[in-house]
Design a protein around this motif. Structure first.
Motif, PDB file in Angstrom:
ATOM      1  N   THR A  25       0.871  -1.177   0.000  1.00 42.37           N
ATOM      2  CA  THR A  25       0.000   0.000   0.000  1.00 42.37           C
ATOM      3  C   THR A  25       0.904   1.222   0.000  1.00 42.37           C
ATOM      4  OG1 THR A  25      -1.669  -1.197   1.270  1.00 42.37           O
ATOM      5  CG2 THR A  25      -1.824   1.214   1.256  1.00 42.37           C
ATOM      6  N   LEU A  26       0.595   2.188  -0.840  1.00 39.79           N
ATOM      7  CA  LEU A  26       1.406   3.391  -0.978  1.00 39.79           C
ATOM      8  C   LEU A  26       0.536   4.602  -0.676  1.00 39.79           C
ATOM      9  CD1 LEU A  26       4.227   4.399  -1.972  1.00 39.79           C
ATOM     10  CD2 LEU A  26       3.283   4.405  -4.267  1.00 39.79           C
ATOM     11  N   VAL A  27       0.922   5.382   0.347  1.00 37.91           N
ATOM     12  CA  VAL A  27       0.162   6.578   0.710  1.00 37.91           C
ATOM     13  C   VAL A  27       1.061   7.805   0.606  1.00 37.91           C
ATOM     14  CG1 VAL A  27      -1.506   5.368   2.158  1.00 37.91           C
ATOM     15  CG2 VAL A  27       0.565   6.292   3.200  1.00 37.91           C
ATOM     16  N   ASP A  28       0.480   8.900   0.155  1.00 36.95           N
ATOM     17  CA  ASP A  28       1.193  10.158  -0.065  1.00 36.95           C
ATOM     18  C   ASP A  28       0.566  11.209   0.844  1.00 36.95           C
ATOM     19  OD1 ASP A  28       2.024  12.685  -1.160  1.00 36.95           O
ATOM     20  OD2 ASP A  28       2.397  11.701  -3.093  1.00 36.95           O
ATOM     21  N   ILE A  29       1.374  11.799   1.723  1.00 41.36           N
ATOM     22  CA  ILE A  29       0.846  12.762   2.699  1.00 41.36           C
ATOM     23  C   ILE A  29       1.088  14.218   2.304  1.00 41.36           C
ATOM     24  CG2 ILE A  29       1.004  11.093   4.590  1.00 41.36           C
ATOM     25  CD1 ILE A  29       3.523  12.687   5.549  1.00 41.36           C
ATOM     26  N   ARG A  30       1.536  14.447   1.073  1.00 39.16           N
ATOM     27  CA  ARG A  30       1.729  15.836   0.624  1.00 39.16           C
ATOM     28  C   ARG A  30       0.373  16.533   0.487  1.00 39.16           C
ATOM     29  NH1 ARG A  30       4.088  15.754  -4.704  1.00 39.16           N
ATOM     30  NH2 ARG A  30       2.878  13.845  -4.884  1.00 39.16           N
ATOM     31  N   ASP A  31       0.410  17.839   0.300  1.00 41.13           N
ATOM     32  CA  ASP A  31      -0.844  18.588   0.176  1.00 41.13           C
ATOM     33  C   ASP A  31      -1.592  18.153  -1.092  1.00 41.13           C
ATOM     34  OD1 ASP A  31      -0.639  20.882  -2.070  1.00 41.13           O
ATOM     35  OD2 ASP A  31       1.340  20.584  -1.156  1.00 41.13           O
ATOM     36  N   LEU A  64       3.315  -1.123   4.006  1.00 45.54           N
ATOM     37  CA  LEU A  64       2.705   0.193   3.836  1.00 45.54           C
ATOM     38  C   LEU A  64       3.837   1.196   3.697  1.00 45.54           C
ATOM     39  CD1 LEU A  64       0.209   2.128   3.995  1.00 45.54           C
ATOM     40  CD2 LEU A  64       0.600   2.186   6.466  1.00 45.54           C
ATOM     41  N   VAL A  65       3.864   1.926   2.583  1.00 44.51           N
ATOM     42  CA  VAL A  65       4.919   2.900   2.312  1.00 44.51           C
ATOM     43  C   VAL A  65       4.318   4.301   2.377  1.00 44.51           C
ATOM     44  CG1 VAL A  65       6.659   3.685   0.648  1.00 44.51           C
ATOM     45  CG2 VAL A  65       6.081   1.245   0.793  1.00 44.51           C
ATOM     46  N   VAL A  66       4.957   5.179   3.164  1.00 42.30           N
ATOM     47  CA  VAL A  66       4.499   6.554   3.326  1.00 42.30           C
ATOM     48  C   VAL A  66       5.443   7.477   2.569  1.00 42.30           C
ATOM     49  CG1 VAL A  66       3.882   8.365   4.965  1.00 42.30           C
ATOM     50  CG2 VAL A  66       3.621   5.963   5.624  1.00 42.30           C
ATOM     51  N   VAL A  67       4.865   8.355   1.741  1.00 42.73           N
ATOM     52  CA  VAL A  67       5.626   9.280   0.907  1.00 42.73           C
ATOM     53  C   VAL A  67       5.269  10.715   1.291  1.00 42.73           C
ATOM     54  CG1 VAL A  67       6.046  10.050  -1.477  1.00 42.73           C
ATOM     55  CG2 VAL A  67       5.566   7.643  -1.008  1.00 42.73           C
ATOM     56  N   CYS A  68       6.290  11.573   1.385  1.00 42.78           N
ATOM     57  CA  CYS A  68       6.067  13.009   1.556  1.00 42.78           C
ATOM     58  C   CYS A  68       6.939  13.713   0.510  1.00 42.78           C
ATOM     59  CB  CYS A  68       6.389  13.447   2.991  1.00 42.78           C
ATOM     60  SG  CYS A  68       8.127  13.281   3.442  1.00 42.78           S
ATOM     61  N   TYR A  69       7.305  14.950   0.750  1.00 44.46           N
ATOM     62  CA  TYR A  69       8.126  15.686  -0.217  1.00 44.46           C
ATOM     63  C   TYR A  69       9.565  15.159  -0.287  1.00 44.46           C
ATOM     64  CZ  TYR A  69       4.347  19.084  -0.308  1.00 44.46           C
ATOM     65  OH  TYR A  69       3.123  19.683  -0.439  1.00 44.46           O
ATOM     66  N   HIS A  70      10.212  15.075   0.886  1.00 44.87           N
ATOM     67  CA  HIS A  70      11.644  14.748   0.914  1.00 44.87           C
ATOM     68  C   HIS A  70      12.001  13.577   1.829  1.00 44.87           C
ATOM     69  CE1 HIS A  70      12.350  18.448  -1.300  1.00 44.87           C
ATOM     70  NE2 HIS A  70      11.605  19.079  -0.424  1.00 44.87           N
ATOM     71  N   GLY A  71      11.021  12.974   2.472  1.00 42.69           N
ATOM     72  CA  GLY A  71      11.296  11.834   3.345  1.00 42.69           C
ATOM     73  C   GLY A  71      11.432  12.179   4.810  1.00 42.69           C
ATOM     74  N   SER A  73       8.726  14.287   6.832  1.00 38.07           N
ATOM     75  CA  SER A  73       7.395  14.216   7.449  1.00 38.07           C
ATOM     76  C   SER A  73       6.835  12.797   7.405  1.00 38.07           C
ATOM     77  CB  SER A  73       6.416  15.154   6.747  1.00 38.07           C
ATOM     78  OG  SER A  73       6.868  16.475   6.813  1.00 38.07           O
ATOM     79  N   SER A  74       7.215  12.052   6.392  1.00 37.87           N
ATOM     80  CA  SER A  74       6.714  10.684   6.266  1.00 37.87           C
ATOM     81  C   SER A  74       7.172   9.814   7.434  1.00 37.87           C
ATOM     82  CB  SER A  74       7.162  10.067   4.941  1.00 37.87           C
ATOM     83  OG  SER A  74       8.566  10.094   4.822  1.00 37.87           O
ATOM     84  N   GLN A  75       8.273  10.166   8.070  1.00 42.78           N
ATOM     85  CA  GLN A  75       8.755   9.374   9.200  1.00 42.78           C
ATOM     86  C   GLN A  75       7.788   9.452  10.377  1.00 42.78           C
ATOM     87  OE1 GLN A  75      13.018   9.815  10.053  1.00 42.78           O
ATOM     88  NE2 GLN A  75      13.240  10.708   8.008  1.00 42.78           N
ATOM     89  N   GLN A  76       7.272  10.642  10.641  1.00 43.86           N
ATOM     90  CA  GLN A  76       6.299  10.800  11.732  1.00 43.86           C
ATOM     91  C   GLN A  76       5.013  10.042  11.409  1.00 43.86           C
ATOM     92  OE1 GLN A  76       6.014  15.039  11.885  1.00 43.86           O
ATOM     93  NE2 GLN A  76       7.796  15.253  13.211  1.00 43.86           N
TER      94      GLN A  76
END
Length: 109
Positions: A25-31, A64-71, A73-76
């Motif tokens: 599962t791939l989730v993107d937390i960017r705006d 489950l992989v979390v993606v943000c802009y640069h790696g 925010s995805s850690q939190q």
């Protein structure tokens, strides 16, 4: 010393998972605007409003992989999701920015 509740995933490994058709599962937390303008194929946007649907529908046993802009925010987010019962949670190192740089042809719009 406490263990990190999530793991780091590099861009190359994620690309391999796509080529081997690994189930994840791939989730993107960017705006929302950034997500609309470009995302890793198959990713779903995750924000406060969509978290309940993810928790209800995503298989807890697959990665489950979390993606943000640069790696960063995805850690939190990965740490929090790990606490929600997902057995294997990753933060994508380099985030979408690095993915787009290394795989410009593999960006969904």
């Amino acid at each position: 010393m406490a263990l990190t509740p999530f793991q780091h995933l590099d861009i190359g490994t994620l690309a391999e998972w796509f080529s081997t058709e690994e189930a994840f599962t791939l989730v993107d937390i960017r705006d929302p605007g950034s997500f609309s303008n470009g995302r890793i194929p198959g990713s779903r946007h995750l924000d406060n409003d969509s978290v309940p649907a993810l928790l209800e529908s995503a298989p807890r046993e697959q990665p489950l992989v979390v993606v943000c802009y640069h790696g960063h925010s995805s850690q939190q987010a990965a740490a929090w999701l790990s606490g929600q019962g997902f057995s294997e949670v990753y933060s994508l190192d380099g985030g979408f920015t690095e993915w787009q740089h290394r795989h410009p042809g593999r960006v969904e719009r």
